[in-house]
Scaffold this motif. Structure first.
Motif, mmCIF file in Angstrom:
data_model
loop_
_atom_site.group_PDB
_atom_site.id
_atom_site.type_symbol
_atom_site.label_atom_id
_atom_site.label_comp_id
_atom_site.label_asym_id
_atom_site.label_seq_id
_atom_site.Cartn_x
_atom_site.Cartn_y
_atom_site.Cartn_z
ATOM 1 N N ARG A 1 0.775 -1.245 0.000
ATOM 2 C CA ARG A 1 0.000 0.000 0.000
ATOM 3 C C ARG A 1 0.802 1.288 0.000
ATOM 4 N N CYS A 2 2.109 1.222 0.221
ATOM 5 C CA CYS A 2 2.858 2.465 0.420
ATOM 6 C C CYS A 2 4.054 2.640 -0.504
ATOM 7 N N VAL A 3 4.836 1.578 -0.732
ATOM 8 C CA VAL A 3 6.109 1.782 -1.423
ATOM 9 C C VAL A 3 5.947 2.142 -2.898
ATOM 10 N N CYS B 1 4.594 4.658 -3.853
ATOM 11 C CA CYS B 1 4.918 6.094 -3.838
ATOM 12 C C CYS B 1 6.121 6.406 -2.961
ATOM 13 N N HIS B 2 6.372 5.577 -1.928
ATOM 14 C CA HIS B 2 7.472 5.868 -1.008
ATOM 15 C C HIS B 2 8.681 5.002 -1.348
ATOM 16 N N ALA B 3 9.207 5.162 -2.543
ATOM 17 C CA ALA B 3 10.431 4.479 -2.973
ATOM 18 C C ALA B 3 11.252 5.498 -3.749
ATOM 19 N N GLU C 1 10.132 8.225 -6.538
ATOM 20 C CA GLU C 1 8.670 8.342 -6.556
ATOM 21 C C GLU C 1 8.264 9.640 -5.859
ATOM 22 N N ILE C 2 6.956 9.885 -5.835
ATOM 23 C CA ILE C 2 6.451 11.176 -5.375
ATOM 24 C C ILE C 2 6.531 11.356 -3.855
ATOM 25 N N GLY C 3 6.537 10.282 -3.093
ATOM 26 C CA GLY C 3 6.542 10.378 -1.627
ATOM 27 C C GLY C 3 7.811 11.035 -1.102
ATOM 28 N N PRO C 4 7.708 11.806 0.000
ATOM 29 C CA PRO C 4 8.863 12.562 0.494
ATOM 30 C C PRO C 4 9.952 11.702 1.137
ATOM 31 N N MET C 5 9.631 10.470 1.509
ATOM 32 C CA MET C 5 10.684 9.600 2.068
ATOM 33 C C MET C 5 10.457 8.173 1.591
ATOM 34 N N GLN C 6 11.513 7.355 1.681
ATOM 35 C CA GLN C 6 11.406 5.957 1.268
ATOM 36 C C GLN C 6 10.965 5.099 2.440
ATOM 37 N N LEU C 7 10.142 4.123 2.153
ATOM 38 C CA LEU C 7 9.687 3.189 3.193
ATOM 39 C C LEU C 7 9.943 1.758 2.729
ATOM 40 N N THR C 8 11.173 1.512 2.240
ATOM 41 C CA THR C 8 11.420 0.201 1.631
ATOM 42 C C THR C 8 12.236 -0.746 2.509
ATOM 43 N N SER D 1 4.888 8.880 12.857
ATOM 44 C CA SER D 1 4.179 9.606 11.791
ATOM 45 C C SER D 1 3.334 8.658 10.962
ATOM 46 N N ILE D 2 3.863 7.456 10.750
ATOM 47 C CA ILE D 2 3.106 6.487 9.953
ATOM 48 C C ILE D 2 1.819 6.130 10.673
ATOM 49 N N LYS D 3 1.944 5.884 11.973
ATOM 50 C CA LYS D 3 0.739 5.548 12.747
ATOM 51 C C LYS D 3 -0.282 6.685 12.639
ATOM 52 N N PRO E 1 -0.246 11.085 -9.284
ATOM 53 C CA PRO E 1 0.649 10.238 -8.491
ATOM 54 C C PRO E 1 -0.073 8.982 -8.014
ATOM 55 N N GLY E 2 0.617 7.870 -8.050
ATOM 56 C CA GLY E 2 0.009 6.623 -7.605
ATOM 57 C C GLY E 2 -0.766 5.919 -8.711
ATOM 58 N N TYR E 3 -0.761 6.542 -9.889
ATOM 59 C CA TYR E 3 -1.497 6.023 -11.037
ATOM 60 C C TYR E 3 -1.014 4.625 -11.456
ATOM 61 N N ASN F 1 0.564 22.144 -1.049
ATOM 62 C CA ASN F 1 1.581 21.539 -0.165
ATOM 63 C C ASN F 1 2.011 20.160 -0.644
ATOM 64 N N ARG F 2 2.919 20.122 -1.495
ATOM 65 C CA ARG F 2 3.402 18.817 -1.932
ATOM 66 C C ARG F 2 4.907 18.798 -1.908
HETATM 67 C C1 HEC Z 1 -0.242 7.561 -4.071
HETATM 68 C C2 HEC Z 1 1.008 7.880 -3.459
HETATM 69 C C3 HEC Z 1 1.188 7.565 -1.989
HETATM 70 C C4 HEC Z 1 0.862 6.410 -1.335
HETATM 71 C C5 HEC Z 1 0.226 5.147 -1.894
HETATM 72 C C6 HEC Z 1 1.262 6.611 0.037
HETATM 73 N N1 HEC Z 1 1.814 7.838 0.198
HETATM 74 FE FE1 HEC Z 1 2.503 8.630 1.946
HETATM 75 N N2 HEC Z 1 2.845 10.406 1.010
HETATM 76 C C7 HEC Z 1 2.721 10.636 -0.334
HETATM 77 C C8 HEC Z 1 3.038 12.036 -0.602
HETATM 78 C C9 HEC Z 1 3.036 12.701 -1.961
HETATM 79 C C10 HEC Z 1 3.327 12.636 0.616
HETATM 80 C C11 HEC Z 1 3.689 14.102 0.884
HETATM 81 C C12 HEC Z 1 2.538 14.826 1.503
HETATM 82 C C13 HEC Z 1 1.311 14.903 0.610
HETATM 83 O O1 HEC Z 1 1.414 15.299 -0.559
HETATM 84 O O2 HEC Z 1 0.215 14.601 1.097
HETATM 85 C C14 HEC Z 1 3.215 11.574 1.625
HETATM 86 C C15 HEC Z 1 3.425 11.768 2.973
HETATM 87 C C16 HEC Z 1 3.431 10.758 3.928
HETATM 88 C C17 HEC Z 1 3.718 10.942 5.323
HETATM 89 C C18 HEC Z 1 4.011 12.258 6.002
HETATM 90 C C19 HEC Z 1 5.436 12.623 5.824
HETATM 91 C C20 HEC Z 1 5.745 13.914 6.560
HETATM 92 O O3 HEC Z 1 6.553 14.670 6.002
HETATM 93 O O4 HEC Z 1 5.192 14.133 7.619
HETATM 94 C C21 HEC Z 1 3.646 9.718 5.927
HETATM 95 C C22 HEC Z 1 3.905 9.382 7.388
HETATM 96 C C23 HEC Z 1 3.268 8.776 4.891
HETATM 97 N N3 HEC Z 1 3.151 9.439 3.687
HETATM 98 C C24 HEC Z 1 3.067 7.438 5.105
HETATM 99 C C25 HEC Z 1 2.478 6.586 4.172
HETATM 100 C C26 HEC Z 1 2.090 5.218 4.460
HETATM 101 C C27 HEC Z 1 2.311 4.525 5.792
HETATM 102 C C28 HEC Z 1 1.515 4.743 3.330
HETATM 103 C C29 HEC Z 1 0.881 3.381 3.119
HETATM 104 C C30 HEC Z 1 -0.009 2.914 4.133
HETATM 105 C C31 HEC Z 1 1.585 5.784 2.332
HETATM 106 N N4 HEC Z 1 2.166 6.882 2.872
HETATM 107 C C32 HEC Z 1 1.093 5.652 1.024
HETATM 108 C C33 HEC Z 1 2.311 9.718 -1.290
HETATM 109 C C34 HEC Z 1 1.803 8.472 -1.013
#
Ligand code: HEC
Length: 442
Positions: free
Chosen positions: A29-31, A33-35, A38-45, A56-58, A222-224, A441-442
């Motif tokens: 569900r997360c990586v 975008c979080h790799a 990708e668009i996510g601000p940090m990696q969760l791999t 923060s994840i919780k 994003p996430g497409y 805010n992205r």
């Molecule tokens: C479709 C893309 C996408 C998916 C899927 C996704 N994220 Fe994200 N996530 C982002 C983006 C982009 C941001 C930056 C903030 C925003 O744009 O909302 C973010 C921000 C975050 C943040 C906040 C980071 C901060 O700076 O505080 C956390 C924590 C987070 N994601 C956790 C998760 C977790 C856990 C999952 C899976 C359960 C997940 N994300 C799934 C794209 C995604």
């Protein structure tokens, strides 16, 4: 040990570890975008990457801000691409974070999930988005690019996929089919990035049918992940048509050059059903300054039997909520999608889990609610009267919807409300452009 997790009120076993319980959820569900890249601000791999983010994840999953998904499940039909977590998954993550975010017995880290492109080796047509220089900082205006296809005959598009180059700066993109003779951004020179004036974008011929003007082929956000329309279904690319890209980039601190592509696969045999994007839009609203809840309405009424495949609500920075309701000929009403807290950052296309039959006379009512008050933290200027327009400091109410019908039928399949005055989109009193429009805010 059995503990009671106060927030959700459910008993859980306090034994969750990263490797056994959390990693499979993050992987699914997360990586995406979080790799890396990708668009996510940090990696969760890996565990080491995830551990410092446990709190923060919780918080993000309990508040349901992550994964991003904006449809309210209780007032929407089920969606094929619903990426929201189940209660059980949320509970597992919360309990893991609360009990020390332990690693558990190490297991190999899986490969990050990538969007899987079509297995066919080569697309029939690759349309290139021109090299675009994305600056490190600042607001980047909506840019158009007209690409002639020069096809000598009508073609059926069975599927289309984006091959996004720099995912971290592509906010969203749309590819439109523009039939020959259309008035849609007709002043844009071919092959050159173009920032349309309000007048040139909104202009349309007096008696022009929407289907003759433009059709959304496919959008990217994003996430497409590409979702095919299904066997025997295709979109028509008429002879001599152009592809018009609408590109929206966001700066992310590092200057880069994007070279994305759109890959098109033609149908190998004539389709049974034509897929068409219908575009009910209200272009006539004027949102008063300071107004916290201004509703705008538009609708499309089916002229024949249709099947609904997907919906994409579209508003800009003052977008607050969106709902699409079907009103059937027998008077029954059904909410198809309800987005209670709209977020401009996520231009999601919602694909119905089960395509929906719409008998003739069914009206799809699209209600957009705007917040033009200072309480809307995205509001660029609460003192303006806001009208229809391209840029994010102007507004839109569009309910893009993909429908299907027999391939040979007349494509004029809906009566649209809200666009009854051709040309009215070009307002005589265009709102002033604020000195600096804030970046979402992205
Ligand atoms: C479709 C893309 C996408 C998916 C899927 C996704 N994220 Fe994200 N996530 C982002 C983006 C982009 C941001 C930056 C903030 C925003 O744009 O909302 C973010 C921000 C975050 C943040 C906040 C980071 C901060 O700076 O505080 C956390 C924590 C987070 N994601 C956790 C998760 C977790 C856990 C999952 C899976 C359960 C997940 N994300 C799934 C794209 C995604």
């Amino acid at each position: 040990m059995l503990i009671r997790f106060a927030l959700l009120g459910l008993p859980v076993l306090a034994a969750a570890t990263y490797h056994d319980d959390v990693q499979p959820i993050l992987k699914a569900r997360c990586v995406g975008c979080h790799a890396k890249g990708e668009i996510g601000p940090m990696q969760l791999t890996t565990y080491d990457e995830v551990k410092p983010w446990a709190r923060s994840i919780k918080q993000a999953v309990v508040r349901r801000t992550m994964p991003p998904w904006h449809a309210n499940r209780d007032r929407s039909v089920p969606f094929h691409n619903d990426r929201s977590l189940t209660e059980k998954e949320i509970l597992t993550i919360a309990e893991w974070a609360d009990s020390g975010a332990r690693a558990g017995k190490p297991k190999p880290e899986p490969e990050p999930v990538r969007v899987v492109w079509s297995p066919r080796p080569a697309p029939d047509l690759i349309v290139k988005v021109p090299k675009f220089k994305v600056p490190a900082q600042g607001t980047i205006e909506y840019t158009f690019l007209v690409t002639p296809t020069d096809l000598p005959e009508n073609k059926w598009i069975a599927s289309a996929e984006w091959r996004i180059d720099k995912r971290s700066v592509v906010h969203h993109m749309n590819a439109f089919i523009r039939p020959k003779g259309s008035s849609y951004v007709k002043d844009a020179p071919a092959g050159v990035p173009y920032v349309a004036s309000k007048a040139s974008r909104g202009a349309r011929r007096e008696d022009e049918r929407e289907v003759d003007r433009r059709e959304l082929l496919i959008g990217y956000e994003p996430g497409y992940a590409p979702i095919p329309w299904g066997k025997g279904r295709a979109k028509l690319l008429p002879k001599g048509a152009d592809i018009v890209f609408e590109m929206h980039y966001t700066a992310n601190g590092t200057a880069m050059e994007d070279e994305s592509e759109l890959a098109i696969y033609f149908a190998t045999e004539p389709p049974k059903e034509r897929v068409l994007t219908i575009t009910p839009a209200d272009t006539l609203f004027a949102i008063p300054p300071g107004e916290p809840g201004f509703a705008s309405h538009t609708a499309a009424t089916a002229k024949r039997d249709l099947t609904l495949l997907s919906m994409q609500p579209h508003m800009h920075l003052r977008g607050k909520a969106y709902r699409i309701t079907a009103k059937y000929p027998d008077g029954r009403r059904e909410d198809l999608i309800d987005v209670p807290a709209y977020d401009f950052n996520w231009q999601t296309t919602y694909f119905l889990h089960r395509p929906k039959a719409l008998p003739p006379g069914t009206t799809l009512e699209c209600t957009a609610v705007f917040d033009n008050s200072p309480n809307n933290r995205f509001n660029p200027d609460a003192k303006q009267t806001v009208r229809w327009g391209d840029q994010s400091w102007e507004e839109m109410n569009i309910g893009f919807m993909e429908v299907t019908f027999p391939a040979e039928a007349d494509p004029d399949v809906v009566t649209l409300a809200g666009t009854t005055r051709p040309g009215a989109a070009v307002s005589p009193q265009a709102p002033a452009k604020p000195a600096s429009a804030p970046r979402p805010n992205r």
